[in-house]
Design a protein around this motif. Structure first.
Motif, PDB file in Angstrom:
ATOM      1  N   VAL A  23     -83.255 -46.229  21.894  1.00 15.12           N
ATOM      2  CA  VAL A  23     -83.725 -46.412  23.274  1.00 15.12           C
ATOM      3  C   VAL A  23     -84.103 -45.064  23.879  1.00 15.12           C
ATOM      4  CG1 VAL A  23     -82.976 -47.040  25.613  1.00 15.12           C
ATOM      5  CG2 VAL A  23     -82.535 -48.593  23.693  1.00 15.12           C
ATOM      6  N   GLU A  24     -83.301 -44.052  23.664  1.00 11.75           N
ATOM      7  CA  GLU A  24     -83.620 -42.723  24.198  1.00 11.75           C
ATOM      8  C   GLU A  24     -84.910 -42.182  23.593  1.00 11.75           C
ATOM      9  OE1 GLU A  24     -82.289 -41.276  26.858  1.00 11.75           O
ATOM     10  OE2 GLU A  24     -81.107 -43.128  26.955  1.00 11.75           O
ATOM     11  N   LEU A  25     -85.125 -42.453  22.314  1.00 10.84           N
ATOM     12  CA  LEU A  25     -86.374 -42.013  21.674  1.00 10.84           C
ATOM     13  C   LEU A  25     -87.576 -42.735  22.280  1.00 10.84           C
ATOM     14  CD1 LEU A  25     -85.244 -41.782  17.936  1.00 10.84           C
ATOM     15  CD2 LEU A  25     -85.845 -39.869  19.457  1.00 10.84           C
ATOM     16  N   VAL A  26     -87.422 -44.040  22.550  1.00 14.96           N
ATOM     17  CA  VAL A  26     -88.514 -44.798  23.168  1.00 14.96           C
ATOM     18  C   VAL A  26     -88.802 -44.251  24.555  1.00 14.96           C
ATOM     19  CG1 VAL A  26     -89.244 -47.064  24.020  1.00 14.96           C
ATOM     20  CG2 VAL A  26     -88.037 -46.893  21.841  1.00 14.96           C
ATOM     21  N   PHE A  34     -89.281 -47.995  19.009  1.00 16.56           N
ATOM     22  CA  PHE A  34     -89.265 -49.372  19.499  1.00 16.56           C
ATOM     23  C   PHE A  34     -89.566 -50.339  18.362  1.00 16.56           C
ATOM     24  CE2 PHE A  34     -90.642 -53.181  21.749  1.00 16.56           C
ATOM     25  CZ  PHE A  34     -89.600 -53.313  22.652  1.00 16.56           C
ATOM     26  N   ALA A  35     -90.427 -49.939  17.443  1.00 18.56           N
ATOM     27  CA  ALA A  35     -90.716 -50.776  16.274  1.00 18.56           C
ATOM     28  C   ALA A  35     -89.438 -51.022  15.468  1.00 18.56           C
ATOM     29  CB  ALA A  35     -91.783 -50.129  15.402  1.00 18.56           C
ATOM     30  N   ASN A  79     -77.836 -48.227  29.920  1.00 20.53           N
ATOM     31  CA  ASN A  79     -76.964 -48.033  28.761  1.00 20.53           C
ATOM     32  C   ASN A  79     -77.683 -48.552  27.521  1.00 20.53           C
ATOM     33  OD1 ASN A  79     -74.979 -47.934  26.820  1.00 20.53           O
ATOM     34  ND2 ASN A  79     -73.418 -48.948  28.067  1.00 20.53           N
ATOM     35  N   GLY A  80     -78.257 -47.651  26.765  1.00 20.49           N
ATOM     36  CA  GLY A  80     -79.013 -48.035  25.570  1.00 20.49           C
ATOM     37  C   GLY A  80     -78.188 -48.757  24.529  1.00 20.49           C
ATOM     38  N   ALA A  81     -76.872 -48.589  24.547  1.00 23.34           N
ATOM     39  CA  ALA A  81     -76.002 -49.280  23.595  1.00 23.34           C
ATOM     40  C   ALA A  81     -75.993 -50.784  23.854  1.00 23.34           C
ATOM     41  CB  ALA A  81     -74.580 -48.728  23.673  1.00 23.34           C
ATOM     42  N   LYS A  82     -76.396 -51.178  25.047  1.00 29.70           N
ATOM     43  CA  LYS A  82     -76.418 -52.606  25.400  1.00 29.70           C
ATOM     44  C   LYS A  82     -77.817 -53.212  25.262  1.00 29.70           C
ATOM     45  CE  LYS A  82     -72.398 -52.347  28.331  1.00 29.70           C
ATOM     46  NZ  LYS A  82     -71.781 -52.695  29.608  1.00 29.70           N
ATOM     47  N   PHE A  83     -78.671 -52.551  24.503  1.00 29.00           N
ATOM     48  CA  PHE A  83     -80.048 -53.023  24.338  1.00 29.00           C
ATOM     49  C   PHE A  83     -80.099 -54.459  23.830  1.00 29.00           C
ATOM     50  CE2 PHE A  83     -83.790 -53.826  21.720  1.00 29.00           C
ATOM     51  CZ  PHE A  83     -84.804 -53.565  22.634  1.00 29.00           C
TER      52      PHE A  83
END
Length: 188
Positions: A23-26, A34-35, A79-83
């Motif tokens: 998520v941080e990279l996106v 994202f892919a 919170n990217g961990a909850k993506f």
């Protein structure tokens, strides 16, 4: 005999990134990240969508819409961990919207009733029931359609519509009461 390592596996060369890292990279503009999220969650999202809509093409559309919506609003995810959970909520919302739009078309129900009666495809009782269904308030027509026309359980309807199961049960009960009342008035 010693333990054998899997050939060509080097944990340092090909680390698996967490959802939070992807998520941080996106967010930083790396679309390829994202892919990776799409590959990771596509089956899960499609399964959740299919469970709600019960139709493959619609489930595919919902899946695509969910990923597009997630991509467009990923910057709002704190919170990217909850993506994964966040994405499933988006997919369920999109699925519920698709189901509601299918159940919301009173003109279509009327057209089906008119065409079917003209062609003699429906019995008089079936045509009368379709006409009575058109009179229900939209929220009741949706739950009755999901229950009786699409075969969903109360808990599935609650999940699709985002309402508590008790509310769905109450709406079904009220709708059935209205239908019984209208039917008895017209046939007495």
């Amino acid at each position: 005999m010693g333990q054998r390592n899997a050939p060509n596996f080097d944990p340092g060369r090909c680390p698996v990134k967490s959802d939070a890292e992807l998520v941080e990279l996106v967010k930083a503009g790396q679309i390829a990240a994202f892919a990776e999220l799409v590959v990771r969650y596509e089956r899960l999202v499609r399964g959740a969508a299919f469970h709600a809509v019960r139709e493959r093409n619609t489930a595919d559309d919902v899946t695509q819409e969910a990923f597009v919506a997630a991509f467009e609003s990923i910057s709002s995810l704190r919170n990217g961990a909850k993506f994964g959970a966040w994405l499933i909520r988006i997919a369920r919302y999109r699925a519920a919207k698709a189901v509601r739009s299918r159940c919301r078309a009173p003109v279509l129900v009327g057209e089906i009733a008119e065409v079917a009666v003209d062609d003699g495809a429906l019995s008089d009782l079936s045509a009368q029931i379709l006409e009575l269904l058109e009179r229900l308030p939209e929220h009741e027509r949706v739950v009755v359609g999901l229950k009786n026309l699409q075969g969903h359980s109360v808990h599935e309807i609650a999940e699709i519509t985002g309402r508590p199961p008790g509310t769905v049960t109450k709406q079904l009960s009220r709708a059935y009461g209205r239908l019984r009342n209208w039917y008895s008035q017209e046939n007495s």
